[in-house]
Motif scaffolding. Structure first.
Motif, PDB file in Angstrom:
ATOM      1  N   ARG A   1      -1.549  25.443   8.202  1.00 58.77           N
ATOM      2  CA  ARG A   1      -0.413  25.957   7.628  1.00 58.77           C
ATOM      3  C   ARG A   1      -0.197  25.260   6.278  1.00 58.77           C
ATOM      4  O   ARG A   1      -0.044  25.938   5.201  1.00 58.77           O
ATOM      5  N   LYS A   2      -0.327  24.043   6.392  1.00 58.06           N
ATOM      6  CA  LYS A   2      -0.218  23.120   5.152  1.00 58.06           C
ATOM      7  C   LYS A   2      -1.126  23.429   4.041  1.00 58.06           C
ATOM      8  O   LYS A   2      -0.948  23.421   2.936  1.00 58.06           O
ATOM      9  N   ILE A   3      -2.421  23.280   4.468  1.00 55.95           N
ATOM     10  CA  ILE A   3      -3.467  23.447   3.551  1.00 55.95           C
ATOM     11  C   ILE A   3      -3.371  25.045   3.244  1.00 55.95           C
ATOM     12  O   ILE A   3      -3.808  25.149   1.900  1.00 55.95           O
ATOM     13  N   LYS A   4      -3.387  25.892   3.818  1.00 57.36           N
ATOM     14  CA  LYS A   4      -3.495  27.116   3.470  1.00 57.36           C
ATOM     15  C   LYS A   4      -2.433  27.423   2.364  1.00 57.36           C
ATOM     16  O   LYS A   4      -2.474  28.262   1.284  1.00 57.36           O
ATOM     17  N   LYS A   5      -1.194  26.933   2.673  1.00 51.34           N
ATOM     18  CA  LYS A   5      -0.096  27.201   1.733  1.00 51.34           C
ATOM     19  C   LYS A   5       0.019  26.379   0.496  1.00 51.34           C
ATOM     20  O   LYS A   5       0.401  26.799  -0.596  1.00 51.34           O
ATOM     21  N   HIS A   6      -0.125  25.212   0.780  1.00 46.50           N
ATOM     22  CA  HIS A   6      -0.028  23.988  -0.398  1.00 46.50           C
ATOM     23  C   HIS A   6      -1.051  23.338  -0.880  1.00 46.50           C
ATOM     24  O   HIS A   6      -1.029  22.820  -1.961  1.00 46.50           O
ATOM     25  N   ALA A   7      -2.490  23.479  -0.571  1.00 46.08           N
ATOM     26  CA  ALA A   7      -3.505  22.854  -1.080  1.00 46.08           C
ATOM     27  C   ALA A   7      -3.825  23.315  -2.274  1.00 46.08           C
ATOM     28  O   ALA A   7      -4.213  24.514  -2.508  1.00 46.08           O
ATOM     29  N   TYR A   8      -3.685  22.437  -3.293  1.00 42.46           N
ATOM     30  CA  TYR A   8      -4.313  22.977  -4.792  1.00 42.46           C
ATOM     31  C   TYR A   8      -5.543  23.435  -4.650  1.00 42.46           C
ATOM     32  O   TYR A   8      -6.527  22.760  -4.220  1.00 42.46           O
ATOM     33  N   SER A   9      -5.707  24.703  -5.457  1.00 43.36           N
ATOM     34  CA  SER A   9      -7.053  25.225  -5.241  1.00 43.36           C
ATOM     35  C   SER A   9      -7.894  24.907  -6.647  1.00 43.36           C
ATOM     36  O   SER A   9      -7.133  25.399  -7.703  1.00 43.36           O
ATOM     37  N   GLY A  10      -9.222  24.706  -6.343  1.00 45.46           N
ATOM     38  CA  GLY A  10     -10.180  24.926  -7.788  1.00 45.46           C
ATOM     39  C   GLY A  10     -10.810  26.486  -7.910  1.00 45.46           C
ATOM     40  O   GLY A  10     -11.390  26.486  -8.959  1.00 45.46           O
ATOM     41  N   GLY A  11     -10.415  27.359  -7.041  1.00 45.49           N
ATOM     42  CA  GLY A  11     -10.756  28.612  -7.345  1.00 45.49           C
ATOM     43  C   GLY A  11     -10.109  29.292  -8.234  1.00 45.49           C
ATOM     44  O   GLY A  11      -9.206  29.058  -8.852  1.00 45.49           O
ATOM     45  N   ARG A  12     -10.778  30.676  -8.480  1.00 42.20           N
ATOM     46  CA  ARG A  12     -10.266  31.596  -9.648  1.00 42.20           C
ATOM     47  C   ARG A  12      -9.029  32.280  -9.051  1.00 42.20           C
ATOM     48  O   ARG A  12      -8.930  32.609  -8.141  1.00 42.20           O
ATOM     49  N   GLU A  13      -8.530  33.166 -10.178  1.00 46.27           N
ATOM     50  CA  GLU A  13      -7.406  33.985  -9.702  1.00 46.27           C
ATOM     51  C   GLU A  13      -7.772  35.195  -8.863  1.00 46.27           C
ATOM     52  O   GLU A  13      -7.022  35.673  -8.021  1.00 46.27           O
ATOM     53  N   SER A  14      -8.942  35.741  -9.029  1.00 43.87           N
ATOM     54  CA  SER A  14      -9.178  36.938  -8.502  1.00 43.87           C
ATOM     55  C   SER A  14     -10.581  36.832  -7.831  1.00 43.87           C
ATOM     56  O   SER A  14     -11.426  35.806  -8.125  1.00 43.87           O
ATOM     57  N   LEU A  15     -10.872  37.557  -6.594  1.00 46.68           N
ATOM     58  CA  LEU A  15     -12.223  37.338  -5.985  1.00 46.68           C
ATOM     59  C   LEU A  15     -13.375  37.569  -7.192  1.00 46.68           C
ATOM     60  O   LEU A  15     -14.340  36.812  -7.108  1.00 46.68           O
ATOM     61  N   ASP A  16     -13.141  38.610  -7.875  1.00 48.31           N
ATOM     62  CA  ASP A  16     -14.227  38.779  -8.807  1.00 48.31           C
ATOM     63  C   ASP A  16     -14.602  37.669  -9.989  1.00 48.31           C
ATOM     64  O   ASP A  16     -15.833  37.768 -10.024  1.00 48.31           O
ATOM     65  N   GLU A  17     -13.484  37.196 -10.259  1.00 49.98           N
ATOM     66  CA  GLU A  17     -13.692  36.213 -11.324  1.00 49.98           C
ATOM     67  C   GLU A  17     -14.230  35.000 -10.608  1.00 49.98           C
ATOM     68  O   GLU A  17     -15.047  34.245 -11.036  1.00 49.98           O
ATOM     69  N   HIS A  18     -13.770  34.747  -9.492  1.00 51.49           N
ATOM     70  CA  HIS A  18     -14.434  33.677  -8.539  1.00 51.49           C
ATOM     71  C   HIS A  18     -15.958  33.790  -8.521  1.00 51.49           C
ATOM     72  O   HIS A  18     -16.668  32.817  -8.664  1.00 51.49           O
ATOM     73  N   ARG A  19     -16.315  34.964  -8.203  1.00 49.94           N
ATOM     74  CA  ARG A  19     -17.728  35.287  -7.805  1.00 49.94           C
ATOM     75  C   ARG A  19     -18.595  35.107  -9.234  1.00 49.94           C
ATOM     76  O   ARG A  19     -19.795  34.690  -9.239  1.00 49.94           O
ATOM     77  N   GLU A  20     -17.990  35.423 -10.260  1.00 46.82           N
ATOM     78  CA  GLU A  20     -18.447  35.478 -11.687  1.00 46.82           C
ATOM     79  C   GLU A  20     -18.668  34.073 -12.235  1.00 46.82           C
ATOM     80  O   GLU A  20     -19.663  33.389 -12.856  1.00 46.82           O
ATOM     81  N   ARG A  21     -17.576  33.231 -12.337  1.00 48.43           N
ATOM     82  CA  ARG A  21     -17.122  31.918 -12.942  1.00 48.43           C
ATOM     83  C   ARG A  21     -17.479  30.821 -12.247  1.00 48.43           C
ATOM     84  O   ARG A  21     -17.640  29.739 -12.621  1.00 48.43           O
ATOM     85  N   GLY A  22     -17.206  31.141 -11.009  1.00 47.61           N
ATOM     86  CA  GLY A  22     -17.228  29.857  -9.761  1.00 47.61           C
ATOM     87  C   GLY A  22     -16.064  28.820  -9.984  1.00 47.61           C
ATOM     88  O   GLY A  22     -15.059  29.302 -10.727  1.00 47.61           O
ATOM     89  N   GLY A  23     -15.791  28.093  -8.783  1.00 48.21           N
ATOM     90  CA  GLY A  23     -14.697  27.027  -8.774  1.00 48.21           C
ATOM     91  C   GLY A  23     -14.909  25.890  -9.223  1.00 48.21           C
ATOM     92  O   GLY A  23     -16.145  25.476  -9.530  1.00 48.21           O
ATOM     93  N   ASP A  24     -13.806  25.022  -9.131  1.00 43.09           N
ATOM     94  CA  ASP A  24     -14.139  23.801  -9.741  1.00 43.09           C
ATOM     95  C   ASP A  24     -13.749  22.606  -8.541  1.00 43.09           C
ATOM     96  O   ASP A  24     -12.500  22.433  -8.127  1.00 43.09           O
ATOM     97  N   PRO A  25     -14.687  22.206  -7.873  1.00 34.75           N
ATOM     98  CA  PRO A  25     -14.637  21.308  -6.585  1.00 34.75           C
ATOM     99  C   PRO A  25     -13.812  20.020  -7.390  1.00 34.75           C
ATOM    100  O   PRO A  25     -13.101  19.377  -6.487  1.00 34.75           O
ATOM    101  N   ASP A  26     -14.115  19.656  -8.525  1.00 32.33           N
ATOM    102  CA  ASP A  26     -13.683  18.427  -8.994  1.00 32.33           C
ATOM    103  C   ASP A  26     -12.041  18.209  -8.843  1.00 32.33           C
ATOM    104  O   ASP A  26     -11.141  17.369  -8.954  1.00 32.33           O
ATOM    105  N   VAL A  27     -11.135  19.560  -8.814  1.00 32.24           N
ATOM    106  CA  VAL A  27      -9.623  19.613  -8.626  1.00 32.24           C
ATOM    107  C   VAL A  27      -9.363  20.143  -7.408  1.00 32.24           C
ATOM    108  O   VAL A  27      -8.056  20.458  -7.096  1.00 32.24           O
TER     109      VAL A  27
END
Length: 372
Positions: free
Chosen positions: A263-289
Motif C-alpha cells: 500500500r505504501k509503495i503503490k500510493k506514495h513512492a515517487y515515480s520516474g515514469g511518465r504521466e500516461s502509458l503511451d508517453e512512457h512507452r514512447e519516452r521511457g522513465g527515469d530510474p535516477d529519480v
C-alpha cells in the motif's frame, strides 16, 4: 523530483575524499551493493581499516540507534551493512544507543523513549550480529562506563565548536551530548586498545565525526581518529533526498507487513515514469529519480546484472512504473518477512540482550582513568 544535493561540493566543504576503485575492490568479497554501486561514495581514513581487515587484525565498526520512534528502512541499512562486514572479516561492531540524546532533542518523555528503546532493541537483535563481537551500549544504562570518558572529552570540545557543528543548543544536554557522542565513536578503542575503526554514516553526519576526530588527535588519549564511510542519501517514499522519520512523509517500518508495504509503495513512492502509458512507452522513465528503483539499486537487489536490466528497460519504456514498484514490493517485503521472523523468534529480551552487553572485564577497562 531529482536529488539536487551536490555530493562533490560536500566533500570539498568537509575535506573528505571520494572512494576509489581500489578501495572498493579491497572490501570483503563480495563488496556490499552499497559500496560497489557508489551509495557509500566517500571516506576518511579508510585504508587502515581495510588493511587491518585483510591482515585479520583488530578492527571495528560503530553504528548507533536513537530510540525516538519505530525503526524504518533507512535506520536498518547501516546495521545490515555492518553485519555484512562482520560476517566476512570478524569486525567488532559497537552499537551505542542514545536514549538520553532523544530526551534532550525531541519532545519525548523518558517513558516514551524507553518504550521505543524496547522495540528498537528487538529490531537490532533481529539483525543477527555475532554476540561475541558485538556490544550494545545504552547511554543511561551504561553511564558508569561511558560518563567518565565523556566528561574527559567534554573538556576538549569548546562551546564554539558545538555551536558551529550542531547549531545553537536549546539546553545544556544538547551542549554536552557531543562529548558523549565522542565517547561512542571511540568506544571500541577504549575497550580493545588503539586500532582502526569505521563509522558508516550519511554524508551530512560527517561534521559529528570531525568533532570526535579533533578530540582523538590529542596525544593524551592514545586512540586513533575514527574513520568514516560517507553515504549519499537514501530517498524517502516522497522522492529523492534524505529519508527521515521526523517529518510527515510516510516511511516503511521494519514491522510493516507485506500488505502495508504494498500500500505504501503503490500510493506514495515517487515515480520516474511518465504521466500516461503511451508517453512512457514512447519516452521511457527515469530510474535516477524513481524511488522503487533506487531502493532496489541501493540495497534490495543483489544482482548487478538485474539492476542494469531494470534501468535499461525502464529508460526504454519497456518496463512500466507499476512493474518497477511490484519488483520493489516483493524484494522489500521478503526482506522484512525474514527480519520479522527473527524478531519474533527472540526469547525474553533481557536474556537475549545480555549476550550483547559489556562484560564485567570490559566495564573495568572503561572505568579506568581515561588518560591511562
Amino acid at each position: 523530483m531529482p536529488d539536487d544535493t551536490d555530493y562533490d561540493k560536500l566533500l570539498d566543504e568537509f575535506g573528505a575524499d571520494a572512494l576509489t576503485d581500489d578501495q572498493i575492490e579491497r572490501f570483503p568479497d563480495p563488496p556490499h551493493p552499497l559500496v560497489r554501486r557508489g551509495v557509500y561514495y566517500a571516506k576518511r581514513d579508510l585504508d587502515p581499516f581495510l588493511a587491518a581487515a585483510e591482515r585479520g587484525d583488530t578492527h571495528s565498526i560503530v553504528t548507533g540507534v536513537g530510540p525516538s520512534g519505530p525503526l524504518h528502512l533507512g535506520h536498518v541499512v547501516p546495521l545490515y551493512f555492518a553485519k555484512h562486514v562482520q560476517d566476512r572479516t570478524g569486525a567488532h561492531v559497537y552499537v551505542p544507543i542514545s536514549d538520553d540524546e532523544k530526551y534532550f532533542t525531541r519532545d519525548l518523555t523518558f517513558d516514551a523513549v524507553r518504550k521505543h528503546l524496547r522495540e528498537n532493541l528487538r529490531d537490532l537483535l533481529a539483525v543477527g550480529f555475532d554476540p561475541d563481537r558485538t556490544r550494545i551500549v545504552i547511554d543511561t544504562a551504561d553511564a558508569d562506563a561511558l560518563y567518565p570518558h565523556a566528561a574527559s572529552f567534554a573538556g576538549d570540545i569548546t562551546q564554539a565548536t558545538v555551536d558551529a557543528t550542531y547549531g545553537t543548543p536549546e539546553n545544556v544536554g544538547q551542549s554536552f551530548y557531543p562529548a558523549m557522542q565522542t565517547a561512542h565513536l571511540l568506544l571500541p578503542q577504549l575497550v580493545h586498545g588503539e586500532h582502526p575503526t569505521l563509522v558508516p554514516i550519511a554524508v551530512d553526519q560527517d561534521p559529528h565525526v570531525r568533532v570526535c576526530r579533533d578530540v582523538a588527535a590529542k596525544a593524551k588519549y592514545k586512540v586513533r581518529k575514527p574513520g568514516a564511510l560517507l553515504s549519499k542519501y537514501l530517498p524517502g517514499l516522497g522522492g529523492p533526498g534524505k529519508m527521515s522519520s521526523s517529518d510527515d512523509a510516510p516511511s516503511i517500518r521494519l514491522t510493516d507487513d507485506r500488505e502495508t508495504v504494498e500500500r505504501k509503495i503503490k500510493k506514495h513512492a515517487y515515480s520516474g515514469g511518465r504521466e500516461s502509458l503511451d508517453e512512457h512507452r514512447e519516452r521511457g522513465g527515469d530510474p535516477d529519480v524513481d524511488v522503487a528503483y533506487q531502493y532496489l539499486y541501493s540495497f534490495f537487489e543483489d544482482d548487478d546484472a538485474e539492476v542494469v536490466r531494470l534501468a535499461r528497460e525502464y529508460r526504454s519504456g519497456e518496463l512500466l512504473s507499476g512493474e518497477m514498484k511490484a519488483r520493489a514490493i516483493d524484494r522489500i517485503a521478503d526482506f522484512l518477512d525474514a527480519h520479522q521472523r527473527r524478531r519474533e523468534a527472540l526469547g525474553d529480551l533481557p536474556e537475549e540482550l545480555e549476550l550483547y552487553r559489556l562484560t564485567e572485564d570490559e566495564r573495568e577497562r572503561l572505568r579506568a582513568d581515561p588518560l591511562g
